[in-house]
Design a protein around this motif. Structure first.
Motif, PDB file in Angstrom:
ATOM      1  N   ALA A 182       0.830  -1.209   0.000  1.00 44.75           N
ATOM      2  CA  ALA A 182       0.000   0.000   0.000  1.00 44.75           C
ATOM      3  C   ALA A 182       0.862   1.256   0.000  1.00 44.75           C
ATOM      4  N   GLN A 186       1.970   3.336  -3.715  1.00 46.36           N
ATOM      5  CA  GLN A 186       1.065   4.485  -3.596  1.00 46.36           C
ATOM      6  C   GLN A 186       1.258   5.447  -4.776  1.00 46.36           C
ATOM      7  N   SER A 187       0.168   5.996  -5.257  1.00 48.18           N
ATOM      8  CA  SER A 187       0.237   7.026  -6.296  1.00 48.18           C
ATOM      9  C   SER A 187      -0.432   8.289  -5.779  1.00 48.18           C
ATOM     10  N   ARG A 188      -0.030   9.414  -6.336  1.00 51.84           N
ATOM     11  CA  ARG A 188      -0.563  10.701  -5.901  1.00 51.84           C
ATOM     12  C   ARG A 188      -0.884  11.558  -7.119  1.00 51.84           C
ATOM     13  N   GLU A 189      -1.937  12.338  -6.977  1.00 56.46           N
ATOM     14  CA  GLU A 189      -2.336  13.251  -8.041  1.00 56.46           C
ATOM     15  C   GLU A 189      -1.638  14.584  -7.791  1.00 56.46           C
ATOM     16  N   TRP A 543      -1.747  11.528 -12.048  1.00 53.57           N
ATOM     17  CA  TRP A 543      -1.439  10.474 -11.081  1.00 53.57           C
ATOM     18  C   TRP A 543      -0.032   9.942 -11.359  1.00 53.57           C
ATOM     19  N   PRO A 566      -1.923  14.309   2.986  1.00 50.35           N
ATOM     20  CA  PRO A 566      -3.069  14.318   2.060  1.00 50.35           C
ATOM     21  C   PRO A 566      -4.013  15.480   2.363  1.00 50.35           C
ATOM     22  N   GLY A 591      -4.753  14.429  -4.433  1.00 55.49           N
ATOM     23  CA  GLY A 591      -5.300  13.180  -3.900  1.00 55.49           C
ATOM     24  C   GLY A 591      -4.236  12.123  -3.737  1.00 55.49           C
ATOM     25  N   VAL A 592      -4.571  11.072  -2.947  1.00 55.39           N
ATOM     26  CA  VAL A 592      -3.660   9.969  -2.662  1.00 55.39           C
ATOM     27  C   VAL A 592      -4.407   8.657  -2.870  1.00 55.39           C
ATOM     28  N   ARG A 593      -3.732   7.697  -3.538  1.00 54.05           N
ATOM     29  CA  ARG A 593      -4.341   6.398  -3.790  1.00 54.05           C
ATOM     30  C   ARG A 593      -3.345   5.314  -3.358  1.00 54.05           C
ATOM     31  N   ALA A 594      -3.784   4.446  -2.436  1.00 48.47           N
ATOM     32  CA  ALA A 594      -2.899   3.404  -1.909  1.00 48.47           C
ATOM     33  C   ALA A 594      -2.644   2.331  -2.953  1.00 48.47           C
ATOM     34  N   GLU A 596      -2.352  -1.459  -4.415  1.00 43.79           N
ATOM     35  CA  GLU A 596      -3.311  -2.550  -4.291  1.00 43.79           C
ATOM     36  C   GLU A 596      -2.587  -3.897  -4.245  1.00 43.79           C
TER      37      GLU A 596
END
Length: 642
Positions: A182, A186-189, A543, A566, A591-594, A596
């Motif tokens: 995770a 992680q990716s971030r916008e 992203w 965030p 934004g932040v995306r964990a 997977e």
């Protein structure tokens, strides 16, 4: 904790523990310096002494290891900043604690295991069998006795007994792997407001004379010639000592005999090859096609349809050998590639290899002659051998000469002449050197610091021996000194203008970045805010992962973005950072995306679990070493160490 470890230690394992503990054990215990040295006590570990000579040797070898491994120049100042000598001392202390701990538990290494380990080392083998003569000769070349080397092997085998207890006790759970994924994936916008330094600078008018003069008057100390000295110094290195070394005829003849024996052990192979070049971005089909062409050629040669030379002339992409049938002549190690060297070494006379891949492409190799190296007569080898012997003699006497230089220059502090005569070296001189910079010897920070010590500068005494690098030191004295002096405004006007403008640009950029951050926090859209500023541009949010740096999204911006909290209920989070090209950027996080975990295959998941286990094992080892240090009686003689 120690009781648990005592219960778990078992078995002999490969040399994992040495690497995990990050202690370069090979740096210690390989004999003493030739030619003597200091034996001042540096530390005691449960009554076992560590001397300055042992520390110097370990430090010297570790420093040489760093220099060899680094792609950039390693200076004495860098070594000092790293605190390398202190690190090496700590490693030596840890090593002794480990040895003592293992021996206290009653573990011993059978002589048979030591012997089997040594017999398995390829450097001591001839035709696949252990060769006692080669073994003793190789150890002699390294300055080791058989007893020293066998003790080192026995010690390293002892260290492996800790592996099951520490590395084997580390384990990782599935939730820990999921948490790592995770975070790792992680990716971030992220968007980027770039503030162009050149554009900001272009908008700042040059100051008038009154402003400049006032600026100069307020900072006159910044526009002055600094305090400076000129030095006389004696620089000592093995290279400088080599010229004065005397080599006897007996030593020369002995060295020639060793040289002749080494040459006799080396087989000379002459080879020819066929090269099919491959571009760096060749796809799998292109790679396979090139290999198949060489396999077809090999079949034709072995069947007698064509000679190797004919196929080389027909197929080879090596323009320098194609017309001569691919003839490379004598093939020396390291001339082409390691895989090429291995293939040549494995071939007998007349044999042809399978296709061999190197960075140049695919090769087909034939060794057409195997012979012994030609050993030149003594008179031809004399110059090279004498140079080598003088260098070795200088290296072995360096520490004795350095101590003599330090001693004489201290005992007769008003002149360098007696010290120079004592060690047979010249007195050299420097140009003007300040506390912060200098040319030549003055580039060394250690030299500048020594030159401005009170006893050297005020009393005009010789300095102490200043160590610069491995086997490189200097003793110096101040010959001339001049105080700092303000430079007239007219002489430094351009410098004043440049500094004034630089400060104005920095202030303007900081003010603009702060205003942009404030407006974004208030909800203003970045594109709208940037449209109001000629010196700024907007890279729309996208992203990205931490490793997705490119020209539009530099690594410095990504690093800042992944350090931001965030945004939460806010529209964005923002931070200002400096880019490597000199521009400034306001990084905007939307934004932040964990990562997977479900998207990972089993192989990658197992690899990550192994990495986590390794990290956990390192933590266990660190805790174990700390517990040994707490329970042990360790005394460091700080004065001797410094």
């Amino acid at each position: 904790m120690l009781m648990d470890i005592r219960e778990k230690i078992r078995g002999w394992l490969a040399y994992v523990i040495v690497g995990l503990i990050s202690i370069p054990f090979a740096l210690w215990g390989v004999g003493e310096y030739l030619g003597g040295g200091r034996d001042t006590l540096v530390a005691e570990v449960e009554g076992e002494e560590i001397t300055a000579r042992q520390l110097d040797q370990a430090f010297s070898e570790r420093r040489q290891q760093l220099i060899a491994q680094s792609e950039r120049q390693i200076t004495a100042e860098m070594i000092e900043q790293m605190g390398l000598k202190r690190q090496v001392l700590d490693q030596m202390i840890n090593e002794r604690l480990l040895v003592q701990f293992i021996r206290e538990q009653g573990y011993v290494v059978p002589d048979g295991l030591v012997a089997a380990t040594i017999r398995g080392i390829s450097a001591f083998q001839r035709d696949g069998q252990f060769d006692r003569e080669a073994y003793e000769r190789r150890l002699g070349q390294q300055g080791l006795s058989v007893e020293q080397f066998e003790n080192d092997i026995r010690r390293d085998l002892l260290f492996n007994t800790l592996d099951n207890a520490l590395v084997g006790s580390a384990f990782v759970t599935a939730p820990e792997v999921r948490q790592l994924v995770a975070l790792r994936d992680q990716s971030r916008e992220v968007g980027l407001v770039r503030i162009d330094r050149g554009a900001v600078a272009a908008g700042i008018d040059n100051p008038d004379q009154t402003t400049l003069k006032a600026y100069y008057d307020d900072r006159v100390e910044a526009f002055q010639r600094p305090e400076q000295v000129k030095l006389a110094y004696i620089e000592i290195t093995p290279e400088k000592l080599a010229a004065s070394q005397e080599i006897s005829d007996a030593a020369l003849h002995s060295a020639y005999e060793d040289y002749r024996d080494r040459q006799a052990d080396e087989a000379v192979r002459r080879a020819r090859h066929i090269l099919i070049q491959l571009p760096g971005d060749a796809d799998a089909a292109t790679v396979d096609s090139a290999r198949e062409r060489l396999e077809t050629a090999r079949e034709a040669i072995e069947s007698g349809e064509a000679t190797f030379e004919e196929k080389a002339t027909e197929l080879s992409d090596d323009g320098s050998t194609r017309d001569s049938g691919g003839d490379l002549g004598r093939v020396g190690e390291g001339e082409i590639a390691a895989s090429f060297d291995r293939a040549v070494a494995a071939l007998g006379e007349g044999e042809i290899s399978e296709p061999v891949r190197t960075r140049f492409g695919w090769h087909l190799i034939q060794v057409y002659e195997v012979g012994q190296a030609e050993v030149p007569p003594l008179e031809e080898a004399r110059g090279e051998l004498m140079e080598q012997l003088k260098r070795e003699a200088a290296e072995s006497t360096y520490y004795e000469a350095a101590e003599q230089l330090a001693s004489v220059s201290y005992e007769q502090p008003d002149s360098l002449v007696p010290a120079a005569e004592a060690v047979g070296l010249e007195i050299e001189t420097s140009d003007w050197i300040s506390r912060k910079r200098g040319d030549g010897i003055g580039e060394r920070r250690a030299v500048r610091e020594a030159a401005f010590e009170e006893a050297v500068l005020e009393e005009r005494f010789n300095s102490q021996l200043v160590e610069l690098d491995n086997s490189h030191a200097v003793v110096l004295r101040v010959e001339e000194h001049r105080e700092a002096q303000p430079l007239p405004f007219e002489d430094v006007r351009d410098q004043v203008v440049a500094q004034w403008r630089a400060e104005q640009v920095e202030a303007a950029i900081a003010e603009l970045a702060e205003a942009i951050e404030s407006d974004l926090a208030a909800g203003k859209e970045p594109a709208e805010r940037v449209a109001e500023v000629d010196a700024a541009s907007w890279t729309p949010a996208q992203w990205v992962g931490l490793g997705d740096a490119n020209d539009e999204m530099p690594a410095e911006a990504l690093s800042a973005a992944f350090g931001l909290t965030p945004p939460g209920e806010q529209a964005v989070s923002a931070a200002t950072t400096q880019l490597s090209d000199g521009d400034t950027a306001v990084v905007v996080l939307r934004g932040v995306r964990a990562g997977e975990p479900a998207e990972l295959d089993a192989e990658t998941r197992n690899l990550l679990a192994g990495q986590l286990e390794s990290n956990q094992a390192n933590r266990l080892i660190d805790a174990f070493m700390r517990s040994l240090r707490v329970e042990a009686d360790v005394e460091i003689r700080e004065r001797a160490f410094d």
